[in-house]
Design an enzyme around this catalytic site. Structure first.
Site, PDB file in Angstrom:
ATOM      1  N   ASN A  41       0.836  -1.207   0.000  1.00 45.71           N
ATOM      2  CA  ASN A  41       0.000   0.000   0.000  1.00 45.71           C
ATOM      3  C   ASN A  41       0.874   1.262   0.000  1.00 45.71           C
ATOM      4  O   ASN A  41       0.360   2.365   0.145  1.00 45.71           O
ATOM      5  CB  ASN A  41      -0.961   0.020   1.200  1.00 45.71           C
ATOM      6  CG  ASN A  41      -0.222   0.157   2.520  1.00 45.71           C
ATOM      7  OD1 ASN A  41       0.981  -0.046   2.576  1.00 45.71           O
ATOM      8  ND2 ASN A  41      -0.938   0.505   3.564  1.00 45.71           N
ATOM      9  N   GLY A  45       6.692   1.670   1.748  1.00 45.56           N
ATOM     10  CA  GLY A  45       7.367   1.198   0.530  1.00 45.56           C
ATOM     11  C   GLY A  45       7.545   2.329  -0.470  1.00 45.56           C
ATOM     12  O   GLY A  45       6.978   3.408  -0.310  1.00 45.56           O
ATOM     13  N   VAL A  66      -2.980  -4.840   3.326  1.00 42.01           N
ATOM     14  CA  VAL A  66      -3.306  -6.222   3.723  1.00 42.01           C
ATOM     15  C   VAL A  66      -4.158  -6.316   4.976  1.00 42.01           C
ATOM     16  O   VAL A  66      -4.648  -7.392   5.320  1.00 42.01           O
ATOM     17  CB  VAL A  66      -2.034  -7.091   3.929  1.00 42.01           C
ATOM     18  CG1 VAL A  66      -1.278  -7.272   2.628  1.00 42.01           C
ATOM     19  CG2 VAL A  66      -1.135  -6.527   5.023  1.00 42.01           C
ATOM     20  N   ILE A  70      -8.428  -9.617   1.602  1.00 37.85           N
ATOM     21  CA  ILE A  70      -7.632  -9.797   0.375  1.00 37.85           C
ATOM     22  C   ILE A  70      -8.357 -10.785  -0.531  1.00 37.85           C
ATOM     23  O   ILE A  70      -8.658 -11.908  -0.120  1.00 37.85           O
ATOM     24  CB  ILE A  70      -6.233 -10.359   0.709  1.00 37.85           C
ATOM     25  CG1 ILE A  70      -5.503  -9.426   1.681  1.00 37.85           C
ATOM     26  CG2 ILE A  70      -5.398 -10.555  -0.562  1.00 37.85           C
ATOM     27  CD1 ILE A  70      -4.300 -10.057   2.360  1.00 37.85           C
ATOM     28  N   LYS A 100      -1.578  -3.528  13.373  1.00 35.98           N
ATOM     29  CA  LYS A 100      -2.585  -4.199  12.540  1.00 35.98           C
ATOM     30  C   LYS A 100      -1.969  -5.065  11.438  1.00 35.98           C
ATOM     31  O   LYS A 100      -2.489  -6.130  11.113  1.00 35.98           O
ATOM     32  CB  LYS A 100      -3.518  -3.157  11.905  1.00 35.98           C
ATOM     33  CG  LYS A 100      -4.575  -2.654  12.898  1.00 35.98           C
ATOM     34  CD  LYS A 100      -5.308  -1.429  12.405  1.00 35.98           C
ATOM     35  CE  LYS A 100      -6.274  -1.731  11.303  1.00 35.98           C
ATOM     36  NZ  LYS A 100      -7.032  -0.509  10.893  1.00 35.98           N
ATOM     37  N   ASN A 108      -5.426 -12.239   7.644  1.00 38.23           N
ATOM     38  CA  ASN A 108      -5.971 -12.267   6.277  1.00 38.23           C
ATOM     39  C   ASN A 108      -5.132 -13.173   5.372  1.00 38.23           C
ATOM     40  O   ASN A 108      -5.655 -13.940   4.568  1.00 38.23           O
ATOM     41  CB  ASN A 108      -6.003 -10.852   5.689  1.00 38.23           C
ATOM     42  CG  ASN A 108      -7.108 -10.001   6.299  1.00 38.23           C
ATOM     43  OD1 ASN A 108      -8.075 -10.535   6.831  1.00 38.23           O
ATOM     44  ND2 ASN A 108      -6.963  -8.687   6.225  1.00 38.23           N
ATOM     45  N   TYR A 154       5.434  -2.905  17.576  1.00 41.41           N
ATOM     46  CA  TYR A 154       6.062  -3.771  16.569  1.00 41.41           C
ATOM     47  C   TYR A 154       6.342  -5.146  17.169  1.00 41.41           C
ATOM     48  O   TYR A 154       5.939  -6.172  16.617  1.00 41.41           O
ATOM     49  CB  TYR A 154       7.360  -3.113  16.110  1.00 41.41           C
ATOM     50  CG  TYR A 154       8.103  -3.841  15.013  1.00 41.41           C
ATOM     51  CD1 TYR A 154       7.593  -3.927  13.720  1.00 41.41           C
ATOM     52  CD2 TYR A 154       9.350  -4.423  15.262  1.00 41.41           C
ATOM     53  CE1 TYR A 154       8.297  -4.572  12.708  1.00 41.41           C
ATOM     54  CE2 TYR A 154      10.056  -5.060  14.260  1.00 41.41           C
ATOM     55  CZ  TYR A 154       9.533  -5.137  12.982  1.00 41.41           C
ATOM     56  OH  TYR A 154      10.237  -5.773  11.985  1.00 41.41           O
TER      57      TYR A 154
END
Ligand code: UDP
Length: 336
Positions: A41, A45, A66, A70, A100, A108, A154
């Site tokens: 998304n 990135g 994600v 999906i 998440k 998912n 994290y």
């Protein structure tokens, strides 16, 4: 005439495809003849990391978060879950999404893998060991994580992800693999993601002082990306289900590392000490005896060679990218 055997190419879904590790994995699997579906998304990135792949017939890109359902019509043989912010400054800016992506997002992907009868490999992390009380860290060490600390979003999401993955394996019989990845570096890291190697590279290229946090006595063990990708590849096709450490045991403290960058780049740079971030782990070194045994894998690229290759990459970036101090706007990607 003998019967001709036709091998159908396998299809692999790689999440986090536009990220540092994800984009290298896309390259590797395309090189091995797979059909690759990349998903990202773009929250952390960079489209530049996969631009060279967009015209390749074996590559398909889906822009998707994600953490939302999906839906993929093609058959999928393998799934690599590499989507996640991966830098401490990102966790602070997008804490809920960090939680998440490795929980809901992983759920998912495991559900997708179950329905497609695909094998899944998830990217776990040395962060699950927290500020370790055992050194070096073996897979059977349970870790020392503060659930509510700044890195907790994290670390705990990745710990949950491991638990969820094992539950899908044990309860649903999904074929799963878990890679515990230690600090990895190389081309395509985000220049301003705050992590030590891109930060030092950017500072070196701008002829600024290198920012050493604390007194620089904290240690890390850095693995060059090509070695890591080879380890992931071997793990995916191994029979080993429990978590495997992948990293380079060559440990160095951050002050020595800063001096190494200065001597390798041959630049006249000074060091500027800055406060140590809260809960920065004091030491980190993988014990990779398990990976050696079950995967016949170990890193082969020495740090000086890897650092120089990485420096060449950053040096070749457009000047604008190098000078721009990142002020990434995450808001358009997330609701929470
Ligand atoms: N670090 C540093 N200067 C920087 C960025 C990071 O001294 O400009 C230190 C940081 O405090 C940590 C180590 O380098 O001890 C590795 O940090 P990084 O964010 O790369 O990874 P992580 O802490 O997740 O291993």
């Amino acid at each position: 005439m003998g019967k001709e055997i036709i091998f159908m190419p396998k299809t692999i879904l790689i999440t986090g495809a536009a990220g540092f590790l994800g984009s290298h994995l896309c390259d590797r699997f395309i090189g091995e003849g797979f059909n690759v579906i990349g998903m990202d998304n773009y929250i952390t990135g960079d489209p530049d990391n996969i631009r060279h792949l967009l015209s390749r017939p074996k590559f398909k890109f889906i822009e998707h978060d994600v953490t939302n359902y999906i839906s993929i019509s093609e058959k999928i043989d393998y799934v690599l879950h590499f989507a996640s912010p991966a830098s401490p400054i990102d966790y602070l800016k997008i804490p809920i999404h960090t939680l998440k992506v490795s929980s809901i997002g992983c759920h998912n992907l495991l559900g997708l893998a179950k329905s497609k009868n695909a094998r899944v490999l998830i990217a776990s992390t040395s962060e699950i060991y927290g500020n370790p009380l055992e050194h070096p860290q073996k897979e059977n060490y349970f870790g020392n994580v503060n659930t509510i600390g700044p890195r907790g979003v994290y670390d705990e999401a990745k710990r949950f992800q491991e638990a969820l993955t094992m539950a899908y394996h044990r309860f649903h019989g999904v074929e799963t693999r878990i890679a515990r990845i230690f600090n990895t570096y190389g081309p395509r890291m985000r220049l301003n993601d705050g992590r030590v190697i891109p930060t030092f590279m950017g500072q070196a290229l701008r002829h600024e002082a290198l920012s050493v946090f604390g007194d620089g006595s904290q240690t890390r063990s850095f693995c060059y990306v090509d070695d890591l990708i080879e380890g992931i590849y071997k793990l995916l096709f191994s029979d080993y289900v429990l978590p495997v450490n992948l990293g380079n045991p060559d440990e160095i403290n951050i002050l020595d590392f800063a001096n190494e960058i200065i001597s390798l780049t041959n630049l006249d740079l000074s060091i500027q000490y800055k406060p140590l971030p809260e809960e920065d782990p004091l030491e980190r070194q993988p014990d990779i005896s398990l990976a050696k045994k079950v995967l016949n894998w170990q890193p082969i690229i020495k740090r000086d060679k890897g650092i120089l290759k990485t420096f060449e990459y950053f040096k070749a970036l457009p000047k604008a990218k190098l000078l721009k101090v990142e002020n990434k706007d995450f808001s358009k990607h997330i609701k929470s």
